[in-house]
Design a protein around this motif. Structure first.
Motif, PDB file in Angstrom:
ATOM      1  N   ASN A 297      -4.769  -9.347  -9.382  1.00 43.76           N
ATOM      2  CA  ASN A 297      -5.733  -9.781  -8.432  1.00 43.76           C
ATOM      3  C   ASN A 297      -4.916  -9.031  -7.134  1.00 43.76           C
ATOM      4  O   ASN A 297      -4.001  -8.627  -6.876  1.00 43.76           O
ATOM      5  CB  ASN A 297      -5.261 -11.248  -7.930  1.00 43.76           C
ATOM      6  N   GLN A 298      -5.906  -8.323  -6.375  1.00 48.11           N
ATOM      7  CA  GLN A 298      -5.360  -7.482  -5.241  1.00 48.11           C
ATOM      8  C   GLN A 298      -6.317  -7.779  -3.874  1.00 48.11           C
ATOM      9  O   GLN A 298      -7.074  -6.940  -3.381  1.00 48.11           O
ATOM     10  CB  GLN A 298      -5.571  -6.007  -5.411  1.00 48.11           C
ATOM     11  N   SER A 299      -6.340  -8.894  -3.373  1.00 47.66           N
ATOM     12  CA  SER A 299      -7.126  -9.321  -2.181  1.00 47.66           C
ATOM     13  C   SER A 299      -6.856  -8.581  -1.145  1.00 47.66           C
ATOM     14  O   SER A 299      -7.548  -8.665  -0.082  1.00 47.66           O
ATOM     15  CB  SER A 299      -6.938 -11.001  -2.107  1.00 47.66           C
TER      16      SER A 299
ATOM     17  N   ARG B  33      -4.980   2.915  -5.453  1.00 44.39           N
ATOM     18  CA  ARG B  33      -4.678   3.852  -6.834  1.00 44.39           C
ATOM     19  C   ARG B  33      -3.481   4.420  -6.520  1.00 44.39           C
ATOM     20  O   ARG B  33      -2.912   4.734  -7.718  1.00 44.39           O
ATOM     21  CB  ARG B  33      -5.986   4.871  -6.665  1.00 44.39           C
ATOM     22  N   ALA B  34      -2.955   4.844  -5.469  1.00 47.70           N
ATOM     23  CA  ALA B  34      -1.703   5.575  -5.380  1.00 47.70           C
ATOM     24  C   ALA B  34      -0.454   4.329  -5.873  1.00 47.70           C
ATOM     25  O   ALA B  34       0.330   5.002  -6.581  1.00 47.70           O
ATOM     26  CB  ALA B  34      -1.289   6.068  -4.119  1.00 47.70           C
ATOM     27  N   VAL B  35      -0.493   3.280  -5.328  1.00 45.29           N
ATOM     28  CA  VAL B  35       0.397   2.362  -5.933  1.00 45.29           C
ATOM     29  C   VAL B  35       0.393   2.331  -7.376  1.00 45.29           C
ATOM     30  O   VAL B  35       1.324   2.245  -8.070  1.00 45.29           O
ATOM     31  CB  VAL B  35       0.148   0.992  -5.390  1.00 45.29           C
ATOM     32  N   ASN B  36      -0.742   2.129  -8.165  1.00 51.41           N
ATOM     33  CA  ASN B  36      -0.982   1.905  -9.376  1.00 51.41           C
ATOM     34  C   ASN B  36      -0.723   2.981 -10.027  1.00 51.41           C
ATOM     35  O   ASN B  36       0.178   2.956 -11.307  1.00 51.41           O
ATOM     36  CB  ASN B  36      -2.444   1.521  -9.779  1.00 51.41           C
ATOM     37  N   ASP B  37      -0.639   4.301  -9.544  1.00 55.92           N
ATOM     38  CA  ASP B  37      -0.253   5.392 -10.097  1.00 55.92           C
ATOM     39  C   ASP B  37       1.240   5.604 -10.506  1.00 55.92           C
ATOM     40  O   ASP B  37       1.766   5.831 -11.141  1.00 55.92           O
ATOM     41  CB  ASP B  37      -0.974   6.820  -9.342  1.00 55.92           C
TER      42      ASP B  37
ATOM     43  N   SER C  42       0.901  -1.155   0.147  1.00 59.24           N
ATOM     44  CA  SER C  42       0.128  -0.003   0.142  1.00 59.24           C
ATOM     45  C   SER C  42       0.748   1.569   0.101  1.00 59.24           C
ATOM     46  O   SER C  42       0.332   2.400   0.065  1.00 59.24           O
ATOM     47  CB  SER C  42      -0.920  -0.090   1.196  1.00 59.24           C
ATOM     48  N   ASP C  43       2.072   1.121  -0.345  1.00 55.10           N
ATOM     49  CA  ASP C  43       3.242   2.346  -0.251  1.00 55.10           C
ATOM     50  C   ASP C  43       3.837   2.393  -1.630  1.00 55.10           C
ATOM     51  O   ASP C  43       4.680   1.467  -2.111  1.00 55.10           O
ATOM     52  CB  ASP C  43       4.306   1.739   0.873  1.00 55.10           C
ATOM     53  N   PRO C  44       3.281   3.537  -2.226  1.00 53.89           N
ATOM     54  CA  PRO C  44       3.945   3.529  -3.527  1.00 53.89           C
ATOM     55  C   PRO C  44       5.604   3.886  -3.413  1.00 53.89           C
ATOM     56  O   PRO C  44       6.076   3.507  -4.749  1.00 53.89           O
ATOM     57  CB  PRO C  44       3.117   5.009  -3.989  1.00 53.89           C
ATOM     58  N   ASP C  45       6.126   4.113  -2.607  1.00 58.89           N
ATOM     59  CA  ASP C  45       7.576   4.292  -2.410  1.00 58.89           C
ATOM     60  C   ASP C  45       8.273   2.803  -2.492  1.00 58.89           C
ATOM     61  O   ASP C  45       9.453   2.745  -2.698  1.00 58.89           O
ATOM     62  CB  ASP C  45       8.099   4.950  -1.297  1.00 58.89           C
ATOM     63  N   ARG C  46       7.418   2.073  -2.339  1.00 62.00           N
ATOM     64  CA  ARG C  46       7.832   0.508  -2.558  1.00 62.00           C
ATOM     65  C   ARG C  46       7.990  -0.016  -3.546  1.00 62.00           C
ATOM     66  O   ARG C  46       8.257  -1.324  -3.981  1.00 62.00           O
ATOM     67  CB  ARG C  46       7.274  -0.400  -1.398  1.00 62.00           C
ATOM     68  N   VAL C  47       7.348   0.380  -4.776  1.00 70.70           N
ATOM     69  CA  VAL C  47       6.999  -0.015  -6.229  1.00 70.70           C
ATOM     70  C   VAL C  47       8.517  -0.061  -6.650  1.00 70.70           C
ATOM     71  O   VAL C  47       9.174   1.345  -6.876  1.00 70.70           O
ATOM     72  CB  VAL C  47       5.938   0.993  -6.915  1.00 70.70           C
ATOM     73  N   GLU C  48       8.851  -1.196  -7.197  1.00 68.91           N
ATOM     74  CA  GLU C  48      10.171  -1.219  -8.032  1.00 68.91           C
ATOM     75  C   GLU C  48      10.156  -2.121  -9.346  1.00 68.91           C
ATOM     76  O   GLU C  48       9.670  -3.077  -8.974  1.00 68.91           O
ATOM     77  CB  GLU C  48      11.156  -1.778  -7.075  1.00 68.91           C
ATOM     78  N   PRO C  49      10.285  -1.417 -10.554  1.00 70.06           N
ATOM     79  CA  PRO C  49       9.918  -2.308 -11.603  1.00 70.06           C
ATOM     80  C   PRO C  49      10.998  -3.509 -11.778  1.00 70.06           C
ATOM     81  O   PRO C  49      12.242  -3.214 -11.506  1.00 70.06           O
ATOM     82  CB  PRO C  49      10.254  -1.279 -12.721  1.00 70.06           C
ATOM     83  N   VAL C  50      10.641  -4.487 -12.315  1.00 67.56           N
ATOM     84  CA  VAL C  50      11.558  -5.784 -12.479  1.00 67.56           C
ATOM     85  C   VAL C  50      12.415  -5.320 -13.685  1.00 67.56           C
ATOM     86  O   VAL C  50      12.193  -4.254 -14.554  1.00 67.56           O
ATOM     87  CB  VAL C  50      10.916  -7.013 -12.913  1.00 67.56           C
ATOM     88  N   ALA C  51      13.414  -5.783 -13.711  1.00 63.78           N
ATOM     89  CA  ALA C  51      14.508  -5.314 -14.641  1.00 63.78           C
ATOM     90  C   ALA C  51      13.895  -5.833 -15.991  1.00 63.78           C
ATOM     91  O   ALA C  51      13.385  -6.639 -16.548  1.00 63.78           O
ATOM     92  CB  ALA C  51      16.136  -6.294 -14.695  1.00 63.78           C
ATOM     93  N   GLY C  52      14.192  -4.628 -17.006  1.00 64.75           N
ATOM     94  CA  GLY C  52      13.541  -4.622 -18.525  1.00 64.75           C
ATOM     95  C   GLY C  52      12.220  -4.407 -18.596  1.00 64.75           C
ATOM     96  O   GLY C  52      11.450  -4.375 -19.837  1.00 64.75           O
TER      97      GLY C  52
END
Length: 192
Positions: free
Chosen positions: A57-59, A72-76, A27-37
Motif C-alpha cells: 500500500n502506498q497511499s 519508482r526510485a524508492v522501489n528501484d 520518497s527518498d531512495p537514500d532513506r531505504v534501509e533493509p531490515v536485518a536478514g
C-alpha cells in the motif's frame, strides 16, 4: 488455503516494515534501509526457485506526498539492495478511495498471483501488520505476521502464524529447509 507442509507457489512480501524499515511516505531512495536478514531470507527463496513479489500500500501517492517517479526510485533502491523481485503490485490509493487493491482487500495478492501464473491459495503473504494477514486471508492465501514494535497486540493475537523475524518466517514457509551456520557458501539444505 495452502497446506503449511507444502512448498508455496510464491511468497509475497509487504514492503515497509517487512523488507525495509518503515519511513512514512518515503520518497527518498537514500532513506531505504533493509531490515536485518531481509536479503538472506529472499535469497533462500530464490535459491529454492520460489517466485517472490512485493504487495504494498502506498497511499502517499493518492495524498500527493509521493510522486510516481519518486515511488519508482524508492522501489528501484529496494531492488538494488535486496535483489530482483518477480512481481511488484502497488496500491496508490487511500482508504477512502474504495479500491479493491488496498490491503486488507485481496486485490494486490490476487493480481500478483495472476501475473505469476500461480493459484492465490498456493501463495504466502508475509507482512508486519494485520492488513497484510487480512489481505492474504481474503485472497485465500496463507498469511504470516512478522511483528515490529508498531504492530498492534490484537493483530498479533489474530494472526494465524507469527514469526519473530524474516528468517523464522522463511523456516515456516519452506518446510524441511533451514539455513545453517555451517553453510558458509550461503546455500540451503534439507534438514532431516
Amino acid at each position: 488455503m495452502q497446506d503449511s507442509a507444502r512448498r508455496p507457489a510464491a511468497v509475497l512480501f509487504d514492503r515497509d516494515g517487512t523488507l525495509v524499515y518503515d519511513v512514512p511516505y518515503n520518497s527518498d531512495p537514500d532513506r531505504v534501509e533493509p531490515v536485518a536478514g531481509a536479503r538472506e531470507a529472499l535469497d533462500r527463496l530464490r535459491a529454492e526457485g520460489v517466485p517472490i513479489g512485493v504487495v504494498t500500500n502506498q497511499s502517499g501517492v493518492a495524498k500527493g506526498l509521493i510522486a510516481p517517479e519518486a515511488l519508482r526510485a524508492v522501489n528501484d533502491r529496494v531492488e538494488a539492495l535486496l535483489g530482483p523481485f518477480d512481481v511488484w503490485e502497488i496500491c496508490p490509493h487511500d482508504d477512502g478511495d474504495g479500491c479493491d487493491c488496498r490491503k486488507p482487500a485481496p486485490g494486490l495478492v490476487l493480481r500478483a498471483a495472476r501475473r505469476l501464473g500461480v493459484p492465490p491459495d498456493e501463495c504466502v503473504v508475509i507482512g508486519d501488520i494485520g492488513r497484510d494477514v487480512e489481505a492474504a486471508r481474503a485472497a485465500g492465501a496463507r498469511g504470516v505476521l512478522v511483528p515490529t514494535p508498531e504492530t498492534l497486540l490484537e493483530e498479533i493475537a489474530a494472526a494465524p502464524e507469527v514469526a519473530s523475524d524474516l528468517a523464522e518466517a522463511i523456516d515456516l514457509v519452506l518446510p524441511g529447509i533451514q539455513l545453517t551456520a555451517e553453510d558458509e557458501a550461503g546455500t540451503t539444505r534439507a534438514v532431516g
